[in-house]
Design an enzyme around this catalytic site. Structure first.
Site: not given
Ligand code: GDP
Ligand code: IMO
Ligand code: MG
Length: 432
Positions: A17, A226, A41-42, A14
């Site tokens: 990416k 991840q 979840g991107h 999270d």
């Molecule tokens: P990922 O799994 O690495 O793609 O990240 P996620 O989408 O799960 O979580 C990142 C969250 O931070 C999302 O809700 C993005 O919209 C938000 N986000 C990304 N970059 C920034 C930033 O520079 N500032 C803020 N405030 N939010 C951001």
């Molecule tokens: P993105 O790509 C954050 C975590 C779960 C748990 C562990 C194992 O959005 O960054 P799993 O279901 O993969 O067997 O769970 O890994 N986990 C993540 N945490 N971002 C993710 O993906 C994750 N995918 C799995 O919360 O701790």
């Molecule tokens: Mg994510």
């Protein structure tokens, strides 16, 4: 010129990416996912639209970008089709034509989430806190060589035999070990046969596509899911996911050779978060942590769970820089630290005998003995939200980034100051 860029998480997932992959794929012909599944979840934010992709690569919003799913990914067909429908509803009408799937992908079946949930229940207080999507059990079946693959859908009789053996074993476990209801073979086989034409029409030889793209000098983005410390071999085992999330996983999972790669862009937040159980040395269980969670909207994109929050961990980042051969770091969510009196960076872990260690341990239980050592820097009161130029940042924010680079040993090449595409400071272009 670098044509092949890896984007991957350097922390516990999270990191942002999705935002960076979406930005960079504006220039790419292909984007490829190599590991994980719909546990990812991107988030992609364009204007007032917010789209969360799970299995679909984050280049899907760019009409000229082809989205590849490599053999290292575990594919739940219902989740994939569900996502495609969501994308269509959001106006991405050509999503299905632009997504190509490797025949080697393991199929994630309804029995996998059932086992995942049963296993978590059994673990009790030691639960990993998985996403419950069946990712671990699906990889288990793959590695145990009883997995069913996307390509098997082309051969109904082979599929039937393999599925019967897999479900016989898994149902035995479900019933007798996990005390959960069995899942009907007939139902699963029937459902697979009906979805087979749709999924098999998306099959392509991902490795061959990448070889061809390389020969033609096309730009390719390898999108990690991840993060480094959720890696099955290098993360905080057993509180990890079941795939190789590090840069090496991009090769094995896509079928591109190691010399294919030109640039590895690590994605990391200006602080740290983690969802689920497991060690987190710099965690803040106080008002500061709560403030970061609120300002950063730190709630899981897949499960909605509140994310644990803490200070930036340079010890972990040093390991991430080495394991992934990071060329540079995209530092995300700097704006979330706005308004704080002071900010801290963890520069070392202290062991019970007082010695300092500058690299993280490999097993979760070894973390029980480490205490983070912090360097404290002055915070900044000005807003950095949406700032697009480095010299428009408050001086203390710049100093924080500079110090973070020094102690982590990796240069910051992109700074993110908000969720939208244009809320970004470019210092170096990975594709240039
Ligand atoms: P990922 O799994 O690495 O793609 O990240 P996620 O989408 O799960 O979580 C990142 C969250 O931070 C999302 O809700 C993005 O919209 C938000 N986000 C990304 N970059 C920034 C930033 O520079 N500032 C803020 N405030 N939010 C951001
Ligand atoms: P993105 O790509 C954050 C975590 C779960 C748990 C562990 C194992 O959005 O960054 P799993 O279901 O993969 O067997 O769970 O890994 N986990 C993540 N945490 N971002 C993710 O993906 C994750 N995918 C799995 O919360 O701790
Ligand atoms: Mg994510």
């Amino acid at each position: 010129m670098p044509n092949n860029v890896i984007v991957l998480g350097t922390q516990w997932g999270d990191e942002g990416k999705g935002k960076i992959a979406d930005l960079l794929t504006g220039k790419a012909s292909l984007v490829v996912r190599s590991q994980g599944g719909n546990n990812a979840g991107h988030t992609l934010v364009v204007g007032d639209k917010k789209i969360v992709v799970r299995l679909v690569p984050s280049g899907i919003l760019h009409p000229t970008c082809t989205c590849l799913i490599g053999s290292g990914v575990v594919v739940n067909p219902d989740a994939l089709f569900g996502e495609i429908e969501e994308l269509k509803a959001a106006g991405v009408t050509d999503a299905e034509e632009r997504i190509k799937v490797s025949a080697g992908c393991a199929l994630l079946l309804p029995i996998h989430p059932a086992i995942d949930k049963g296993a978590e229940k059994k673990r009790g207080k030691n639960a990993i806190g998985t996403t419950g999507r069946g990712i671990g059990p699906c990889y288990e079946d793959k590695v145990a060589r009883r997995g069913v693959r996307v390509g098997d859908l082309l051969h109904p009789e082979i599929l039937k035999e393999k599925l019967a053996a897999l479900m016989d074993y898994r149902n035995f476990l479900l019933k007798n070990y996990y005390n959960e209801p069995e899942i009907s073979f007939d139902q699963v086989y029937g459902d697979l046969l009906s979805l087979a034409p749709r999924l098999t029409s998306m099959i392509t030889d991902v490795s061959a596509e990448l070889t061809k793209a390389r020969a033609e000098g096309k730009k390719v983005l390898f999108e990690g899911a991840q993060g480094t410390f959720l890696d099955i071999d290098y993360g905080t085992y057993p509180y990890v996911t079941s795939s190789n999330t590090v840069a090496g996983g991009c090769c094995t999972g896509s079928g591109a050779g190691p010399l294919h790669m030109d640039y590895v862009l690590g994605i990391g937040k200006a602080y740290t978060t983690r969802v689920g159980g497991g060690p987190f040395p710099t965690e803040l269980n106080d008002d500061i942590g709560e403030g970061i969670r609120k300002r950063g909207a730190e709630f899981g994109a897949v499960t909605g769970r509140p994310r644990r929050t803490g200070w930036f961990d340079a010890v972990a980042m040093r390991r991430a820089a080495a394991i992934n051969s990071l060329s540079g770091l995209a530092l995300m969510k700097l704006d979330v630290l706005d308004g704080m009196d002071e900010v801290k960076i963890c520069t070392a872990y202290k062991l019970p005998d007082g010695t300092l260690t500058d690299l993280p341990p490999l097993a979760a239980y070894e973390y029980e003995n480490v205490t983070p050592v912090y360097e404290t820097l002055p915070g900044w009161k000005e807003s950095t939200f949406g700032v697009t130029e480095l010299d428009k940042l408050p001086v203390n924010a710049r100093n924080y980034v500079k110090r973070l680079e020094e102690v982590s040993g990796v240069k910051v090449v992109i700074l993110s100051t908000g969720p939208e595409r244009n809320q970004t400071i470019y210092i170096e272009d990975p594709f240039a």
